[in-house]
Design a protein around this motif. Structure first.
Motif, mmCIF file in Angstrom:
data_model
loop_
_atom_site.group_PDB
_atom_site.id
_atom_site.type_symbol
_atom_site.label_atom_id
_atom_site.label_comp_id
_atom_site.label_asym_id
_atom_site.label_seq_id
_atom_site.Cartn_x
_atom_site.Cartn_y
_atom_site.Cartn_z
ATOM 1 N N LEU A 163 1.037 12.832 2.160
ATOM 2 C CA LEU A 163 1.971 12.124 1.603
ATOM 3 C C LEU A 163 2.853 11.160 2.130
ATOM 4 C CD1 LEU A 163 3.596 11.839 -1.368
ATOM 5 C CD2 LEU A 163 5.047 13.577 -0.674
ATOM 6 N N GLN A 164 3.360 11.447 3.394
ATOM 7 C CA GLN A 164 4.165 10.528 4.182
ATOM 8 C C GLN A 164 3.464 9.502 4.638
ATOM 9 O OE1 GLN A 164 7.210 10.823 5.008
ATOM 10 N NE2 GLN A 164 7.266 8.910 6.252
ATOM 11 N N ARG A 165 2.010 9.517 4.847
ATOM 12 C CA ARG A 165 1.087 8.410 5.105
ATOM 13 C C ARG A 165 1.049 7.499 3.945
ATOM 14 N NH1 ARG A 165 0.060 4.724 8.616
ATOM 15 N NH2 ARG A 165 -1.798 3.797 8.670
ATOM 16 N N THR A 166 0.806 8.174 2.814
ATOM 17 C CA THR A 166 0.714 7.192 1.735
ATOM 18 C C THR A 166 1.910 6.512 1.563
ATOM 19 O OG1 THR A 166 -0.669 8.915 0.675
ATOM 20 C CG2 THR A 166 0.409 7.412 -0.914
ATOM 21 N N VAL A 167 3.175 7.108 1.436
ATOM 22 C CA VAL A 167 4.287 6.236 1.447
ATOM 23 C C VAL A 167 4.557 5.201 2.411
ATOM 24 C CG1 VAL A 167 6.900 6.521 1.591
ATOM 25 C CG2 VAL A 167 5.614 8.305 0.357
ATOM 26 N N GLU A 168 4.309 5.416 3.688
ATOM 27 C CA GLU A 168 4.141 4.339 4.755
ATOM 28 C C GLU A 168 3.279 3.192 4.280
ATOM 29 O OE1 GLU A 168 3.398 6.526 7.910
ATOM 30 O OE2 GLU A 168 5.268 7.196 8.232
ATOM 31 N N LEU A 169 1.887 3.753 4.115
ATOM 32 C CA LEU A 169 1.014 2.577 3.550
ATOM 33 C C LEU A 169 1.525 1.641 2.457
ATOM 34 C CD1 LEU A 169 -2.530 4.607 3.987
ATOM 35 C CD2 LEU A 169 -1.459 2.617 5.500
ATOM 36 N N GLU A 170 2.132 2.377 1.544
ATOM 37 C CA GLU A 170 2.576 1.779 0.287
ATOM 38 C C GLU A 170 3.868 0.633 0.977
ATOM 39 O OE1 GLU A 170 3.118 0.023 -3.906
ATOM 40 O OE2 GLU A 170 1.517 1.672 -2.509
ATOM 41 N N HIS A 171 4.627 1.186 1.728
ATOM 42 C CA HIS A 171 5.625 0.334 2.258
ATOM 43 C C HIS A 171 5.039 -0.684 3.128
ATOM 44 C CE1 HIS A 171 8.881 3.700 1.973
ATOM 45 N NE2 HIS A 171 8.723 3.032 0.872
#
Length: 388
Positions: A163-171
């Motif tokens: 989830l953290q990686r997904t948020v980082e990729l979205e940012h």
């Protein structure tokens, strides 16, 4: 609250189990512990489970310590069913919710305590082979429960990392999109400065020269005006080229009139063939707005409806136009799945482009899913002179 209720329920079940076990000792010569002793011991063993998520390692050590003291004090007359279930749950909880590597040490210490109790407790009148069998059973049970809890803990950690990686990729994706827009602006500004601004400057110089010599040298003035004409044609050609770069995908190649708010009803009607019902509601005194505001407002509505059609799975969308004294408010609300985020693919306007259109006119734009379902795009555009 759930863990506390579970602990209380297990204590109640242990008291019932103890009563059934005590009834089996009907020989008057057999020593029987007092009810208060067993009740207190079971409470100390089981009640720490109320902390199995908030303080899992402390809970495990408290339960095992209480169980060892309980077993040593009461010998073979301890309650041995529900209390063992409670210990098993304590081991699992420590492995599932405790922090590594402390949970490994806590589970190891608990296992050593239980194994030591099995081997060295002389109150248990059992042969050596049965004692060893009890040790093996406890080791297997501890290891199995610890492995299960550790596996679940690792799975939760992987889910959090994903989830953290997904948020980082979205940012990162949004930042790359912003950077791409900024780079394109810089490139266009450079071309405007290098090409169009040059021709416009030359036109000003040549027109000034023609004005000076118009009375005394008409031929020179005519040549200067011819140069102005050539420069203007070249500037228009360069402008057309730059506008071709800026033109949205799907726009016609001709230079016909740009769409505006007057064509929203036609846009709504064009959606009817796709099973999306679009209603346009106007609030306030409808009045003409500036041409750039007119085009930007139409494009924001068009992009919002396009994304509703493509991504939301909606059956209805409502477009609200509210005319204020010095601003135009736009709201597009659908009844879809709430994931109609404006596309940011190449060639599409996207959320960044919509926000830039709003910012161009001194306003702002917000977009996101609604609490009760659906998706909403809300924009405010200034209609005064400073808002273009």
């Amino acid at each position: 609250m759930a863990d506390a209720a579970l602990a209380v329920a297990l204590v109640g079940a242990a008291y019932v189990s103890f009563g059934v076990t005590a009834d089996l000792f009907r020989d008057p010569a057999h020593p029987r512990p007092g009810t208060a002793e067993n009740s207190l011991g079971l409470a100390f063993v089981i009640l720490p489970l109320a902390l199995r998520r908030r303080a899992p390692l402390s809970m495990l050590l408290l339960s095992i310590t209480a169980y060892v003291v309980y077993a040593v004090a009461l010998g073979p007359l301890v309650e041995g069913s529900i209390s063992v279930v409670a210990l098993s749950l304590a081991v699992y909880s420590a492995a599932a919710h405790g922090r590594a590597p402390l949970r490994n040490w806590a589970c190891g210490a608990g296992l050593l305590a239980i194994v030591g109790l099995q081997i060295f407790d002389n109150q248990l009148d059992l042969p050596l082979d049965l004692r060893l069998l009890g040790v093996v059973i406890n080791v297997v049970l501890f290891c199995a429960l610890w492995s299960l809890g550790a596996a679940l803990s690792a799975g939760r950690q992987r889910a959090r990392d994903l989830l953290q990686r997904t948020v980082e990729l979205e940012h990162e994706r949004e930042e790359n999109a912003r950077r791409a827009v900024f780079d394109e602006r810089v490139r266009i500004a450079r071309e405007l400065h290098d090409v169009v601004a040059h021709h416009v400057s030359m036109m000003g110089v040549q027109a000034g020269a023609a004005r000076v010599v118009l009375a005394r040298d008409p031929a020179m003035a005519r040549d200067a005006l011819s140069s102005v004409e050539a420069s203007s044609r070249q500037a228009v050609t360069e402008l057309h080229r730059l506008l071709g770069v800026l033109r949205q995908a799907g726009d016609p190649d001709d230079l016909g009139p740009q769409p505006g708010l007057g064509q929203l009803q036609r846009l709504a009607a064009s959606m009817s063939g796709s099973d999306l019902v679009v209603e346009v509601c106007v609030d306030g005194d409808e009045r003409p707005v500036g041409p750039t505001v007119d085009v930007s407002a139409y494009r924001i509505v068009q992009e919002a409806l396009t994304n509703t059609l493509k991504h939301a799975g909606a059956s209805r969308a409502d477009v609200y136009l509210r005319y204020g004294p010095d601003e135009l408010e736009i709201e597009v609300v659908d009844d879809g799945a709430g994931d109609a985020a404006p596309s940011s693919k190449p060639g599409g306007l996207g959320l960044i482009g919509m926000r830039e259109r709003a910012a161009l006119h001194g306003g702002r734009l917000t977009a996101g899913p609604l609490a009760g379902g659906g998706y909403a795009v809300h924009a405010r555009l200034r209609t005064t002179a400073d808002g273009l």
